[in-house]
Design a protein around this motif. Structure first.
Motif, PDB file in Angstrom:
ATOM      1  N   THR A  26      13.729   5.542  -5.409  1.00  0.00           N
ATOM      2  CA  THR A  26      13.696   6.306  -4.169  1.00  0.00           C
ATOM      3  C   THR A  26      12.246   6.637  -3.836  1.00  0.00           C
ATOM      4  OG1 THR A  26      13.930   8.408  -5.337  1.00  0.00           O
ATOM      5  CG2 THR A  26      15.963   7.358  -4.557  1.00  0.00           C
ATOM      6  N   GLY A  27      12.009   6.883  -2.559  1.00  0.00           N
ATOM      7  CA  GLY A  27      10.659   7.245  -2.156  1.00  0.00           C
ATOM      8  C   GLY A  27      10.586   7.656  -0.704  1.00  0.00           C
ATOM      9  N   ASP A  28       9.384   7.959  -0.282  1.00  0.00           N
ATOM     10  CA  ASP A  28       9.092   8.317   1.105  1.00  0.00           C
ATOM     11  C   ASP A  28       8.148   7.277   1.672  1.00  0.00           C
ATOM     12  OD1 ASP A  28      10.543  10.673   0.774  1.00  0.00           O
ATOM     13  OD2 ASP A  28       8.766  11.827   0.214  1.00  0.00           O
ATOM     14  N   TYR A  29       8.431   6.867   2.899  1.00  0.00           N
ATOM     15  CA  TYR A  29       7.589   5.907   3.606  1.00  0.00           C
ATOM     16  C   TYR A  29       6.919   6.655   4.745  1.00  0.00           C
ATOM     17  CZ  TYR A  29       6.199   1.470   5.712  1.00  0.00           C
ATOM     18  OH  TYR A  29       5.476   0.406   6.207  1.00  0.00           O
ATOM     19  N   LYS A  30       5.617   6.802   4.676  1.00  0.00           N
ATOM     20  CA  LYS A  30       4.843   7.544   5.679  1.00  0.00           C
ATOM     21  C   LYS A  30       4.504   6.642   6.872  1.00  0.00           C
ATOM     22  CE  LYS A  30       4.570  10.991   2.806  1.00  0.00           C
ATOM     23  NZ  LYS A  30       4.982  12.338   3.019  1.00  0.00           N
TER      24      LYS A  30
END
Length: 67
Positions: free
Chosen positions: A31-35
């Motif tokens: 999982t992660g965040d895409y800026k």
């Protein structure tokens, strides 16, 4: 190859600052965040071949979000 890739806006209404994503890679969930600038921040573990996985995520996000 990434499997079961999904993403959603970080906030309701789809306004920035980015998207959260999840997928399976080599039978492990990530999982992660895409800026908006393309930066990826992992919120779980990091894949062993991170650079290759980042390229795949960039391609998917370009196709789904920016097209």
């Amino acid at each position: 190859m990434l499997q079961h890739f999904s993403y959603k806006p970080m906030f309701a209404g789809g306004s920035l600052p980015g998207w959260t994503f999840s997928f399976f890679y080599q039978n492990e969930r990530f999982t992660g965040d895409y800026k908006p600038d393309g930066t990826i921040v992992w919120t779980g573990g990091t894949p062993s071949d991170e650079e290759n996985v980042k390229k795949m995520i960039h391609e998917l996000m370009t196709f789904h979000v920016y097209e």
